[in-house]
Design a protein around this motif. Sequence first.
Motif, mmCIF file in Angstrom:
data_model
loop_
_atom_site.group_PDB
_atom_site.id
_atom_site.type_symbol
_atom_site.label_atom_id
_atom_site.label_comp_id
_atom_site.label_asym_id
_atom_site.label_seq_id
_atom_site.Cartn_x
_atom_site.Cartn_y
_atom_site.Cartn_z
ATOM 1 N N ALA A 275 0.867 -1.099 0.074
ATOM 2 C CA ALA A 275 0.006 0.054 -0.171
ATOM 3 C C ALA A 275 0.814 1.161 -0.119
ATOM 4 O O ALA A 275 1.909 1.176 0.393
ATOM 5 C CB ALA A 275 -0.932 -0.146 1.310
ATOM 6 N N LEU A 276 0.519 2.212 -0.641
ATOM 7 C CA LEU A 276 0.936 3.727 -0.577
ATOM 8 C C LEU A 276 0.015 4.579 -0.029
ATOM 9 O O LEU A 276 -0.974 4.280 0.178
ATOM 10 C CB LEU A 276 1.316 3.995 -1.994
ATOM 11 N N PRO A 277 0.898 5.691 0.137
ATOM 12 C CA PRO A 277 -0.028 6.838 1.006
ATOM 13 C C PRO A 277 -1.014 7.276 0.134
ATOM 14 O O PRO A 277 -2.203 7.740 0.302
ATOM 15 C CB PRO A 277 0.978 8.065 1.058
ATOM 16 N N ASP A 278 -1.121 7.097 -1.297
ATOM 17 C CA ASP A 278 -2.004 7.508 -2.421
ATOM 18 C C ASP A 278 -3.231 6.732 -2.040
ATOM 19 O O ASP A 278 -4.434 7.230 -2.104
ATOM 20 C CB ASP A 278 -1.478 7.241 -3.880
ATOM 21 N N ASP A 279 -2.956 5.621 -1.687
ATOM 22 C CA ASP A 279 -4.049 4.569 -1.459
ATOM 23 C C ASP A 279 -5.083 5.166 -0.113
ATOM 24 O O ASP A 279 -6.326 5.168 -0.205
ATOM 25 C CB ASP A 279 -3.769 3.087 -0.989
ATOM 26 N N VAL A 280 -4.217 5.648 0.847
ATOM 27 C CA VAL A 280 -4.750 6.203 1.960
ATOM 28 C C VAL A 280 -5.696 7.616 1.594
ATOM 29 O O VAL A 280 -6.763 7.827 1.985
ATOM 30 C CB VAL A 280 -3.818 6.529 3.227
ATOM 31 N N GLN A 281 -4.907 8.326 0.885
ATOM 32 C CA GLN A 281 -5.324 9.689 0.555
ATOM 33 C C GLN A 281 -6.851 9.589 -0.143
ATOM 34 O O GLN A 281 -7.574 10.238 0.036
ATOM 35 C CB GLN A 281 -4.304 10.584 -0.326
ATOM 36 N N ALA A 282 -6.693 8.656 -1.121
ATOM 37 C CA ALA A 282 -7.862 8.264 -2.207
ATOM 38 C C ALA A 282 -9.197 8.004 -1.377
ATOM 39 O O ALA A 282 -10.218 8.257 -1.792
ATOM 40 C CB ALA A 282 -7.473 7.536 -3.185
ATOM 41 N N LEU A 283 -9.011 7.224 -0.213
ATOM 42 C CA LEU A 283 -10.299 6.701 0.653
ATOM 43 C C LEU A 283 -10.268 7.467 1.642
ATOM 44 O O LEU A 283 -11.440 7.044 2.399
ATOM 45 C CB LEU A 283 -9.739 5.248 0.920
ATOM 46 N N ALA A 284 -9.725 8.465 2.059
ATOM 47 C CA ALA A 284 -9.781 9.063 3.569
ATOM 48 C C ALA A 284 -11.291 9.807 3.373
ATOM 49 O O ALA A 284 -11.914 9.660 4.593
ATOM 50 C CB ALA A 284 -8.726 10.123 3.506
ATOM 51 N N VAL A 285 -11.811 10.263 2.687
ATOM 52 C CA VAL A 285 -13.092 11.089 2.512
ATOM 53 C C VAL A 285 -14.127 10.058 2.777
ATOM 54 O O VAL A 285 -15.233 10.117 3.710
ATOM 55 C CB VAL A 285 -13.206 12.197 1.394
#
Length: 346
Positions: A275-285
């Motif tokens: 997993a990358l921070p991109d995955d976390v960012q994309a799903l945060a909202v």
Amino acid sequence: MTTYDDRASLTDLTATVERVRGSVEGVIEGKPEVVRLALTVLLAEGHLLIEDVPGVGKTMLAKALARSIDCSVRRIQFTPDLLPSDITGVSIWDQQRRDFEFKPGAIFAQIVIGDEINRASPKTQSALLESMEERQVTIDGQTYELPSPFMVVATQNPVEMEGTYPLPEAQRDRFMARVSVGYPSVEAELQMLDVHGGVSPLADLQPVAHAHEIVKLIEAVRGVHVSEPVRRYAVELVAATRTHPDLRLGASPRATLHLLRAAKASAALTGREYALPDDVQALAVAVLAHRLLPTAQAQLNRRTAEQVVQEILQHTPVPAEPGRQSGFGGLGRNIPGYPQQPPRGL
């Protein structure tokens, strides 16, 4: 925990998801990001809340996902007179056996569609709490395990308030993500008239994956590696909601777990074993916003929970590089470095 020892295994499993995605997108026109989120929640062993205005395809999305998988499906139409026993089941006295016999309710299915969930009373809504969190049902002191995979896809209408009961915080917190389908584009709506004008596409929808394949996908997602910096990044995002001045209720530790699991599923959907921070960012909202309660002042200023999460994403430092070792399947492959990137949508 089951892991996979070679890249080909993950590739084969990802192909199964692509078949399901193509099947659902054939019904839901012009909403690939919504379909992707629904599949992400399924692979992350979560539950999905679809919230939008009437007529945009909330129930159709839930039905298309359910029919694309060869598994047991039950639909519950939530109404004010629905009883908890209608959902969980009831023990009935058997005259011949002279003993109580358990009659399973609608929750005993692999995919449960809860239509207009906020129309049921809080007592009936609470019947879902144990099953959604612990994947079991307790009736008269007897515990019954629910089948695997198990997913609740619930819909609700946010604008029609007559005869509705707002979901309590404990109920919303058990949904991994909330999604709004939204209105289609002009082109997608024109295509919808061609496809849906004669007969419903759900009538011809056939399963493209079996339940045991979805179970394997879920097991593969569990093996996706998350480095310590990415885990810390997820924790910092959730912790920031608890101290934000515009929020009177922040996200729970369960939200952190859901965010991490969703990020792992998102990585697996793209064929990555880390997993990358991109995955976390994309799903945060999608994962955090529905759990947050804005303050009265924030509501007066028309500040939404989604805007607060976006602000937190902008102000939380993104880790520059994950750990150098991948843990997927115990192989210890090197993970490429990545630059800092601004938050992006799903």
